[in-house]
Design a protein around this motif. Sequence first.
Motif, PDB file in Angstrom:
ATOM      1  N   ASP A 318     -11.107  17.555  35.793  1.00 27.36           N
ATOM      2  CA  ASP A 318      -9.741  18.057  35.963  1.00 27.36           C
ATOM      3  C   ASP A 318      -9.395  18.040  37.452  1.00 27.36           C
ATOM      4  N   PRO A 319      -8.473  17.164  37.876  1.00 29.81           N
ATOM      5  CA  PRO A 319      -8.144  17.061  39.310  1.00 29.81           C
ATOM      6  C   PRO A 319      -7.651  18.370  39.915  1.00 29.81           C
ATOM      7  N   SER A 320      -7.082  19.252  39.068  1.00 31.86           N
ATOM      8  CA  SER A 320      -6.574  20.518  39.606  1.00 31.86           C
ATOM      9  C   SER A 320      -7.696  21.404  40.140  1.00 31.86           C
ATOM     10  N   ASN A 321      -8.929  21.099  39.785  1.00 29.74           N
ATOM     11  CA  ASN A 321     -10.058  21.870  40.278  1.00 29.74           C
ATOM     12  C   ASN A 321     -10.664  21.278  41.551  1.00 29.74           C
ATOM     13  N   TYR A 322     -10.007  20.286  42.121  1.00 34.79           N
ATOM     14  CA  TYR A 322     -10.472  19.657  43.350  1.00 34.79           C
ATOM     15  C   TYR A 322      -9.467  19.861  44.466  1.00 34.79           C
ATOM     16  N   ALA A 323      -9.953  20.241  45.633  1.00 29.46           N
ATOM     17  CA  ALA A 323      -9.076  20.299  46.816  1.00 29.46           C
ATOM     18  C   ALA A 323      -8.710  18.879  47.235  1.00 29.46           C
ATOM     19  N   ASP A 324      -9.686  17.970  47.138  1.00 29.61           N
ATOM     20  CA  ASP A 324      -9.468  16.554  47.457  1.00 29.61           C
ATOM     21  C   ASP A 324      -9.183  15.808  46.161  1.00 29.61           C
ATOM     22  N   LYS A 325      -7.929  15.404  45.968  1.00 30.11           N
ATOM     23  CA  LYS A 325      -7.547  14.738  44.719  1.00 30.11           C
ATOM     24  C   LYS A 325      -8.123  13.325  44.626  1.00 30.11           C
ATOM     25  N   ASN A 326      -8.725  12.841  45.715  1.00 27.26           N
ATOM     26  CA  ASN A 326      -9.382  11.536  45.707  1.00 27.26           C
ATOM     27  C   ASN A 326     -10.899  11.686  45.788  1.00 27.26           C
ATOM     28  N   HIS A 327     -11.405  12.813  45.365  1.00 30.56           N
ATOM     29  CA  HIS A 327     -12.840  13.057  45.415  1.00 30.56           C
ATOM     30  C   HIS A 327     -13.574  11.964  44.636  1.00 30.56           C
ATOM     31  N   PRO A 328     -14.695  11.476  45.174  1.00 28.84           N
ATOM     32  CA  PRO A 328     -15.405  10.372  44.503  1.00 28.84           C
ATOM     33  C   PRO A 328     -15.857  10.683  43.082  1.00 28.84           C
ATOM     34  N   LEU A 329     -16.094  11.948  42.753  1.00 26.76           N
ATOM     35  CA  LEU A 329     -16.516  12.271  41.386  1.00 26.76           C
ATOM     36  C   LEU A 329     -15.412  12.041  40.366  1.00 26.76           C
ATOM     37  N   LEU A 330     -14.166  11.906  40.839  1.00 26.95           N
ATOM     38  CA  LEU A 330     -13.064  11.607  39.927  1.00 26.95           C
ATOM     39  C   LEU A 330     -12.982  10.120  39.597  1.00 26.95           C
ATOM     40  N   ASP A 331     -13.852   9.322  40.235  1.00 25.56           N
ATOM     41  CA  ASP A 331     -13.941   7.881  39.968  1.00 25.56           C
ATOM     42  C   ASP A 331     -15.106   7.654  39.000  1.00 25.56           C
ATOM     43  N   LYS A 332     -14.800   7.123  37.820  1.00 21.88           N
ATOM     44  CA  LYS A 332     -15.861   6.993  36.817  1.00 21.88           C
ATOM     45  C   LYS A 332     -16.960   6.036  37.259  1.00 21.88           C
ATOM     46  N   ARG A 333     -16.656   5.107  38.179  1.00 16.58           N
ATOM     47  CA  ARG A 333     -17.707   4.203  38.660  1.00 16.58           C
ATOM     48  C   ARG A 333     -18.775   4.971  39.434  1.00 16.58           C
ATOM     49  N   VAL A 334     -18.361   5.979  40.172  1.00 16.82           N
ATOM     50  CA  VAL A 334     -19.327   6.826  40.886  1.00 16.82           C
ATOM     51  C   VAL A 334     -20.148   7.634  39.877  1.00 16.82           C
ATOM     52  N   ARG A 335     -19.481   8.160  38.856  1.00 18.14           N
ATOM     53  CA  ARG A 335     -20.196   8.929  37.820  1.00 18.14           C
ATOM     54  C   ARG A 335     -21.193   8.038  37.077  1.00 18.14           C
ATOM     55  N   GLN A 336     -20.792   6.817  36.795  1.00 17.55           N
ATOM     56  CA  GLN A 336     -21.698   5.876  36.128  1.00 17.55           C
ATOM     57  C   GLN A 336     -22.879   5.529  37.029  1.00 17.55           C
ATOM     58  N   ALA A 337     -22.614   5.381  38.320  1.00 10.37           N
ATOM     59  CA  ALA A 337     -23.696   5.074  39.267  1.00 10.37           C
ATOM     60  C   ALA A 337     -24.731   6.196  39.292  1.00 10.37           C
ATOM     61  N   LEU A 338     -24.266   7.444  39.263  1.00  9.63           N
ATOM     62  CA  LEU A 338     -25.196   8.576  39.233  1.00  9.63           C
ATOM     63  C   LEU A 338     -26.085   8.514  37.993  1.00  9.63           C
ATOM     64  N   ASN A 339     -25.523   8.034  36.894  1.00 11.00           N
ATOM     65  CA  ASN A 339     -26.285   7.905  35.648  1.00 11.00           C
ATOM     66  C   ASN A 339     -27.334   6.799  35.734  1.00 11.00           C
TER      67      ASN A 339
END
Length: 568
Positions: A318-339
């Motif tokens: 949920d972007p509303s829970n981020y101060a930085d609306k471009n936080h890398p965790l909001l990018d699914k490619r970063v989330r997939q990389a962590l996996n």
Amino acid sequence: MGKSTTCILLAALLAFASCEKKSSKDYLQESIAQGKKIFRYNQAEGLSSLDPAFARNQANVWAANQLYNGLFELDADLQVTPALVDSWEISPDGLTYTFRLRKGIYFHDSKVFANGKGREVTAQDFVYSFKRIVSPATNSTGAWIFNDKVLHDAQGKFAVNCFEAIGTHTLKIRLQKPFPPFLEVLSMPYTYVIPHEAIEKYGKEFREHPVGTGPFVFRSWDEGNDLILVKNEKYWRRDAENHALPYLDAVQVSFIPDKNQAFRTFAQGKLSFLSGIEEGSRDAVLNKDGSIKESFSQRFHVQKSPYLNTEYLGIQLDPSNYADKNHPLLDKRVRQALNYAIDRRKMVTFLQNNLGKPGTSGIIPNAIPAFDTTIVRGYDYNPEKAQQLLKEAGYPGGNGLPTITLYINPPHKERCEYLQKQWAAIGVNVSIEINQFTAHQEMVDNGRVNFFRASWVGDYPDAENYLSMFYSKNKAPFGPNKTGFKNTVFDALYENAQMESDMFIRYEMYSQMEKLVLEEAPVVVLFYDEALRLTQSNIEGLGSNAMNNLSLEKVNIRPTLPQLTINN
């Protein structure tokens, strides 16, 4: 009133007052001296409530299991069996459930009742208990089990007759739409019956003044130290030979937060039972291949079995829970990389002595029938793929990627440090912040952390329960969706699956939902847990199932070994 009667009454009052003032330690010492059977177990994460409306974690659930009953329960094979229900019928359209209750079931004796004597349970008590769960005033963490299932009126509010008492012992529940696993839902601790008198007297303090129908009665709770429950002498259930249950005289729950210390306490004979051990103690029990060490099995009983628990890391979407609306965790490619960066097999083998199975499929654990690795393929260890995804996201080699904070609670430090090193190998810097369990859970539930350690222990043995974590209408803190995942295709599949009576079609829908979750990667599935339960050799009748439930009503302690002593 005669003099002799007055003296007798005064003596009784003094004896009662003396008993009330008796400390937990004195009570236990006296009980042991009298040869009573005291079952002792530890709950490392602590206990937050004895109110079934807040039976959200293992500590609360296990305590509630001893104090209360519901309509149904699960047996060792996770089959639904009747508890307080005598018989039931389901209408052909699957919308109306009619339950006829057992007669002669009584609440525990309590001062909330006239003359302190527990009264008989009625259908109206279940109506009251269920409506209390869904009431906003209760703020129950279990409201979600009924919210989208039971009948609503034209204004979208709960229908007046969604829960209805027909006479003294007949209960009707009306659903908005068919829901095949509904009987499993009615086995959950959230649905345990309570008396309205106790809530009227104690209000929110009912959390520490429980009144139920279960095999044990509340005696005392010294928060952070111990909980003591005593035998319900009027318990309704008997064994196959018609002997009264429970066999135990009392249960003591301790709250040693360090699981390695708890293990040492068990090994010294000061705990009857222990569930789950941490890294520092596993080598004493398990060989590296996961087999039980012979030296340990000769001294204690050891049960190792599948457990409906998926350990994972959650990522807030949920972007509303981020101060930085471009936080890398909001990018699914970063989330997939962590996996892709995690070698789960190595983690389970070397950190856990093969206790558990690597989480290389979806969120549904391997103990659930819908689990199928041939259809749902998760994330295997592929650091090259992880680096490629980081590059596509604009962070080649991790360059430009800010440090990401992973929030955990203490027992998981070693495992998360392993993950930290795996991510560092692909250029992702992760810091670890440790908070105690209650604080950690509160932050996660309220969306105040964006990357967090969590687990999902099945409330009932159906894959739908795990997928409910991603249904948008189940958003935390009032539902299990802690990641803020929202996907219209997923929601439609989830709703349609609830109405599908054909099990195989439903399984196919579950697989489609899992694939959507894996693609969007709101979670990093780590492993599917196994339960390791240790008991002293003189404990009998402690069964197990994949829910890792704790039921003590048929547990006994053989008198061949000396009873435990209480240390200062």
